[in-house]
Scaffold this active site. Structure first.
Site, short mmCIF file in Angstrom:
data_model
loop_
_atom_site.label_atom_id
_atom_site.label_comp_id
_atom_site.label_asym_id
_atom_site.label_seq_id
_atom_site.Cartn_x
_atom_site.Cartn_y
_atom_site.Cartn_z
N ARG A 102 36.50 29.98 3.14
CA ARG A 102 37.66 30.78 3.50
C ARG A 102 38.11 30.34 4.90
O ARG A 102 37.32 29.81 5.68
CB ARG A 102 37.32 32.27 3.51
CG ARG A 102 36.87 32.83 2.17
CD ARG A 102 36.53 34.31 2.31
NE ARG A 102 36.18 34.92 1.03
CZ ARG A 102 34.93 35.03 0.58
NH1 ARG A 102 33.92 34.59 1.33
NH2 ARG A 102 34.68 35.61 -0.59
N LYS B 55 32.59 37.60 3.37
CA LYS B 55 33.08 38.97 3.28
C LYS B 55 31.93 39.95 3.18
O LYS B 55 30.91 39.67 2.55
CB LYS B 55 33.99 39.12 2.07
CG LYS B 55 35.39 38.54 2.26
CD LYS B 55 36.25 38.87 1.07
CE LYS B 55 37.68 38.40 1.27
NZ LYS B 55 38.54 38.73 0.11
N HIS C 245 43.78 28.96 1.69
CA HIS C 245 43.11 29.51 0.52
C HIS C 245 43.40 28.70 -0.74
O HIS C 245 42.63 28.75 -1.71
CB HIS C 245 43.50 30.97 0.32
CG HIS C 245 42.37 31.85 -0.10
ND1 HIS C 245 41.28 32.10 0.72
CD2 HIS C 245 42.11 32.51 -1.26
CE1 HIS C 245 40.43 32.89 0.08
NE2 HIS C 245 40.91 33.15 -1.10
N ARG D 120 40.60 26.40 -1.22
CA ARG D 120 39.43 27.10 -1.77
C ARG D 120 39.61 27.27 -3.28
O ARG D 120 38.66 27.06 -4.05
CB ARG D 120 39.27 28.47 -1.09
CG ARG D 120 38.14 29.33 -1.64
CD ARG D 120 37.99 30.56 -0.75
NE ARG D 120 37.26 31.65 -1.37
CZ ARG D 120 35.93 31.77 -1.36
NH1 ARG D 120 35.18 30.86 -0.78
NH2 ARG D 120 35.35 32.82 -1.93
N HIS E 123 31.14 35.01 -4.21
CA HIS E 123 31.72 36.18 -4.87
C HIS E 123 30.61 37.16 -5.23
O HIS E 123 29.58 36.78 -5.80
CB HIS E 123 32.45 35.77 -6.15
CG HIS E 123 33.77 35.10 -5.89
ND1 HIS E 123 34.42 34.32 -6.83
CD2 HIS E 123 34.56 35.09 -4.79
CE1 HIS E 123 35.55 33.88 -6.32
NE2 HIS E 123 35.66 34.32 -5.09
N TYR F 45 39.13 31.63 -12.53
CA TYR F 45 39.26 30.17 -12.53
C TYR F 45 39.07 29.57 -13.92
O TYR F 45 39.46 28.44 -14.15
CB TYR F 45 38.27 29.56 -11.53
CG TYR F 45 38.59 29.97 -10.11
CD1 TYR F 45 39.69 29.45 -9.45
CD2 TYR F 45 37.81 30.91 -9.44
CE1 TYR F 45 40.00 29.83 -8.16
CE2 TYR F 45 38.12 31.30 -8.15
CZ TYR F 45 39.21 30.76 -7.52
OH TYR F 45 39.53 31.16 -6.25
#
Length: 304
Positions: free
Chosen positions: A148, A179, A248, A251, A274, A283
């Site tokens: 990120r 995150k 992004h 990414r 994630h 994806y």
């Protein structure tokens, strides 16, 4: 249009002081509702919850998108709320009625050739070679490691107690703080490692004394998000990319291309950091679109 709706529009214009554009939207919405009521021979004051739900279903069947349906329902709900305050209806049939959720847009990813071209692109000779070394290293990490933007900016030259993240060239690993304060490690590819070594060889010419950031701006301090975005956008234009490129997007490209090649959803989830597999599953839709394009272009039976 019924007198009730006309009076409500008058209230919206005089009391609520809605703008002419908003009034036009409300008028169109109520005219549409009036047409549905007339078609079903339904009195506006006796509209039931079941009938209101059927109206919403009819809008969906007509092909209206979730946002358009939500706007109409909001207009109708507001009108019946006013009718209720006037004592003209006993209930608001549109209370609690919601439009179908809009599907989340698929993340935009570059094609493999475009991503590689962007990473290896060399600008004109007049560019500052130090900044070019930095920019190439950043692009390689965004695309080669799926970082990120905040993770990239937060990287330090060396591991320390205060470092959010760092790169270990000896073990060819990147350690980042993602995150939710979750740490993860991801492999460092050959191209990214070479680009980082080239940048580290000249970083000292830009970084101010004591600066711990791996990537610094022209003034020698940690690079900002706006500088990163501006650089990447300009580099994409210089490389002849077909669309606006933001951090992004690289990414997304990392995840999409890795999934296309490996098919290992769990591995991609781990590399992206994630928390839930459902976040990574988007994806697989990109992968399906890629396969569909290949089919449409190559299979004899796909052509009209």
């Amino acid at each position: 249009m019924t007198a009730d709706f006309e009076e409500y529009l008058q209230h919206a214009r005089v009391q609520q002081r809605l703008s002419p554009r908003t009034l036009s939207i409300y008028t169109d919405g109520l005219e549409r509702l009036q047409a549905l009521l007339a078609e079903g021979a339904i009195d506006a004051r006796s509209l039931t919850i079941t009938q209101a739900r059927r109206f919403a279903a009819l809008l969906h069947r007509e092909g209206l998108g979730p946002k358009s349906i939500a706007l109409l329902l909001s207009v109708w709900r507001s009108a019946y709320r006013w009718l209720g305050l006037q004592g003209r209806v006993a209930l608001n049939p549109f209370d609690g009625l919601r439009a179908p959720k809009a599907p989340k847009p698929l993340p935009k990813a570059l094609g493999v050739d475009d991503a590689v071209q962007l990473a290896s692109h060399a600008p004109d000779e007049a560019a500052d070679s130090r900044l070019e070394a930095r920019d190439r290293a950043m692009v390689e990490l965004l695309y080669g490691a799926g970082l990120r933007a905040a993770e990239l900016i937060g990287l330090d030259v060396q591991a320390s107690g205060q470092a959010d993240g760092w790169v270990d060239l000896q073990s060819t690993e990147i350690h980042v703080l993602g995150k939710g304060g979750k740490r993860r490690s991801t492999p460092l590819g050959k191209a990214a490692a070479e680009a980082l070594r080239a940048w580290l060889a000249v970083r000292g010419q830009l970084a101010v004394a004591g600066e711990t950031a791996l990537f610094v701006g022209a003034r020698g301090h940690r690079i900002s998000g706006s500088t990163l975005r501006t650089m990447l956008s300009a580099r994409a234009v210089s490389a002849g990319m077909p669309a606006h490129v933001h951090p992004h997007m690289l990414r997304h490209s990392f995840a999409s291309h890795l999934l296309q090649s490996s098919g290992d959803l769990r591995a991609v989830q781990e590399l992206l950091g994630h928390a839930h597999i459902t976040t990574t599953q988007v994806y697989t839709q990109l992968d399906h679109q890629h396969l569909a394009r290949i089919y449409d272009a190559a299979h004899p039976r796909a052509k009209k």
